[in-house]
Write an enzyme that holds these catalytic residues in place. Structure first.
Site, PDB file in Angstrom:
ATOM      1  N   ARG A  88     -24.310  -2.958  20.866  1.00 49.26           N
ATOM      2  CA  ARG A  88     -23.779  -2.207  21.998  1.00 49.26           C
ATOM      3  C   ARG A  88     -24.415  -2.690  23.277  1.00 49.26           C
ATOM      4  NH1 ARG A  88     -23.763   4.194  21.670  1.00 49.26           N
ATOM      5  NH2 ARG A  88     -25.907   3.801  22.213  1.00 49.26           N
ATOM      6  N   ASP A 115     -32.815   4.621  17.645  1.00 49.83           N
ATOM      7  CA  ASP A 115     -32.070   3.397  17.328  1.00 49.83           C
ATOM      8  C   ASP A 115     -32.289   3.039  15.855  1.00 49.83           C
ATOM      9  OD1 ASP A 115     -31.612   0.490  16.921  1.00 49.83           O
ATOM     10  OD2 ASP A 115     -31.004   0.602  19.021  1.00 49.83           O
ATOM     11  N   ASP A 161     -33.491  -0.618  15.084  1.00 53.21           N
ATOM     12  CA  ASP A 161     -34.891  -0.861  15.458  1.00 53.21           C
ATOM     13  C   ASP A 161     -35.847  -0.167  14.497  1.00 53.21           C
ATOM     14  OD1 ASP A 161     -34.430  -2.548  17.564  1.00 53.21           O
ATOM     15  OD2 ASP A 161     -34.502  -0.972  19.096  1.00 53.21           O
ATOM     16  N   THR A 221     -22.762  -0.673  29.447  1.00 52.01           N
ATOM     17  CA  THR A 221     -21.386  -0.164  29.259  1.00 52.01           C
ATOM     18  C   THR A 221     -21.260   0.662  27.980  1.00 52.01           C
ATOM     19  OG1 THR A 221     -20.681  -2.075  27.971  1.00 52.01           O
ATOM     20  CG2 THR A 221     -20.482  -2.251  30.362  1.00 52.01           C
TER      21      THR A 221
HETATM   22  O1  LIG Z   1     -20.557   4.210  18.014  1.00 49.87           O
HETATM   23  P1  LIG Z   1     -21.172   3.266  18.985  1.00 49.87           P
HETATM   24  O2  LIG Z   1     -21.326   3.868  20.353  1.00 49.87           O
HETATM   25  O3  LIG Z   1     -20.466   1.943  19.024  1.00 49.87           O
HETATM   26  O4  LIG Z   1     -22.678   3.038  18.510  1.00 49.87           O
HETATM   27  C1  LIG Z   1     -23.012   2.793  17.201  1.00 49.87           C
HETATM   28  C2  LIG Z   1     -23.530   1.413  17.016  1.00 49.87           C
HETATM   29  O5  LIG Z   1     -24.811   1.266  17.659  1.00 49.87           O
HETATM   30  C3  LIG Z   1     -25.773   0.819  16.710  1.00 49.87           C
HETATM   31  O6  LIG Z   1     -25.861  -0.551  16.666  1.00 49.87           O
HETATM   32  P2  LIG Z   1     -26.698  -1.364  17.775  1.00 49.87           P
HETATM   33  O7  LIG Z   1     -25.822  -1.712  18.942  1.00 49.87           O
HETATM   34  O8  LIG Z   1     -27.931  -0.608  18.096  1.00 49.87           O
HETATM   35  O9  LIG Z   1     -27.022  -2.706  17.041  1.00 49.87           O
HETATM   36  P3  LIG Z   1     -28.126  -2.956  15.904  1.00 49.87           P
HETATM   37  O10 LIG Z   1     -27.540  -2.387  14.634  1.00 49.87           O
HETATM   38  O11 LIG Z   1     -28.272  -4.421  15.863  1.00 49.87           O
HETATM   39  O12 LIG Z   1     -29.388  -2.254  16.298  1.00 49.87           O
HETATM   40  C4  LIG Z   1     -25.235   1.371  15.415  1.00 49.87           C
HETATM   41  O13 LIG Z   1     -25.797   0.780  14.282  1.00 49.87           O
HETATM   42  C5  LIG Z   1     -23.754   1.166  15.540  1.00 49.87           C
HETATM   43  O14 LIG Z   1     -23.317  -0.118  15.167  1.00 49.87           O
HETATM   44  O1  LIG Z   2     -28.105   7.255  18.585  1.00 50.83           O
HETATM   45  C1  LIG Z   2     -27.728   6.086  18.379  1.00 50.83           C
HETATM   46  C2  LIG Z   2     -26.559   5.569  18.966  1.00 50.83           C
HETATM   47  C3  LIG Z   2     -26.218   4.283  18.683  1.00 50.83           C
HETATM   48  N1  LIG Z   2     -26.998   3.545  17.881  1.00 50.83           N
HETATM   49  C4  LIG Z   2     -28.121   4.037  17.311  1.00 50.83           C
HETATM   50  O2  LIG Z   2     -28.821   3.325  16.558  1.00 50.83           O
HETATM   51  N2  LIG Z   2     -28.473   5.305  17.587  1.00 50.83           N
HETATM   52 MG   LIG Z   3     -29.593  -0.731  17.259  1.00 53.43          MG
END
Ligand SMILES: O=P(O)(O)OC[C@H]1O[C@H](OP(=O)(O)OP(=O)(O)O)[C@H](O)[C@@H]1O
Ligand SMILES: O=c1cc[nH]c(=O)[nH]1
Ligand SMILES: [Mg+2]
Length: 217
Positions: free
Chosen positions: A112, A208, A211, A116
């Site tokens: 994400r 997160d 993370d 944005t």
């Molecule tokens: O419903 P949304 O608003 O799209 O958010 C959810 C997304 O955000 C997180 O991924 P992230 O972008 O943190 O990537 P990561 O898994 O690499 O940490 C999560 O694992 C989803 O994929």
């Molecule tokens: O709360 C949140 C939202 C998006 N992605 C995450 O990992 N946590």
């Molecule tokens: Mg993430």
């Protein structure tokens, strides 16, 4: 205590109501939980989510022989495709593969954008034959729903028809979005939380997920 709850505010959502899920979800939410503790709780809860997600699997009968006699046995009568949304989705994938060791695994890389909050794609590898099986898309967090929406649309473009989305925590905003863009996709989850905050993080959530699972925060 009932094990499955319908979410009557959102269509197609099943919430797993189980004491072990409640306990492990609390471990995952607590900010002081170590990476090791987080991984262990996620592995346990992923097994329970996988168990319920696979409850409707079609079976075919087969003749088998026990040491005593011939009798009826069962085999899974569909190909299974597991699609983790990277990175965090990897935390839910192994539990399904443990139950279905011949599952095909595809990957969708998305993160994400911090400003944005929209998903950015960086990788995709979708197995052949996805048009002919059950596709389980896994990602622990459904926040705005942007990542899941794009992932499901992409898989449908590749022919996936029978899709299920498995998540750990959903925000109402994300559920609403997936229910309206993909009303044919059932969602299995452990919790529907209160809301999103101004950074589009789930409240109360767990922070997160990627993370915390990979120890990168
Ligand atoms: O419903 P949304 O608003 O799209 O958010 C959810 C997304 O955000 C997180 O991924 P992230 O972008 O943190 O990537 P990561 O898994 O690499 O940490 C999560 O694992 C989803 O994929
Ligand atoms: O709360 C949140 C939202 C998006 N992605 C995450 O990992 N946590
Ligand atoms: Mg993430």
């Amino acid at each position: 205590m009932a094990e499955l709850k319908r979410d009557y505010e959102h269509e197609n959502v099943t919430i797993i109501d189980h004491p072990l899920v409640a306990r492990d979800l609390s471990i995952l939410r607590k900010k002081e939980t170590s990476t090791a503790g987080f991984r262990a709780a996620m592995a346990r809860i992923a097994t329970i989510l996988a168990y319920y997600a696979l409850k409707g699997l079609p079976l075919r009968t087969t003749r088998i022989e026990t040491p005593v006699t011939e009798t009826e046995g069962f085999e899974i009568d569909t190909s299974i495709f597991v699609i983790p949304i990277l990175r965090a989705g990897l935390s839910l994938a192994d539990a399904i593969i443990d139950f279905v060791p011949d599952a095909h695994v595809g990957h969708l890389g998305m993160y994400r954008d911090e400003t944005t909050h929209k998903p950015v794609d960086y990788y995709s590898n979708i197995p052949d034959g996805i048009d002919q099986g059950l596709t389980l898309v896994v990602d622990p967090m459904l926040a705005t729903g942007g990542s899941a929406d794009d992932a499901i649309s992409y898989l449908k473009k590749h022919g996936a028809k029978n899709i299920l989305f498995i998540s750990l925590i959903c925000a109402p905003e994300g559920l609403k979005r997936i229910n309206s863009t993909h009303p044919d996709v059932p969602i299995i989850t452990a919790a529907v939380d209160e809301k999103l905050n101004e950074d589009a993080f789930i409240v109360p959530g767990l922070g997160d997920a990627g993370d915390r699972f990979f120890g990168t925060a």
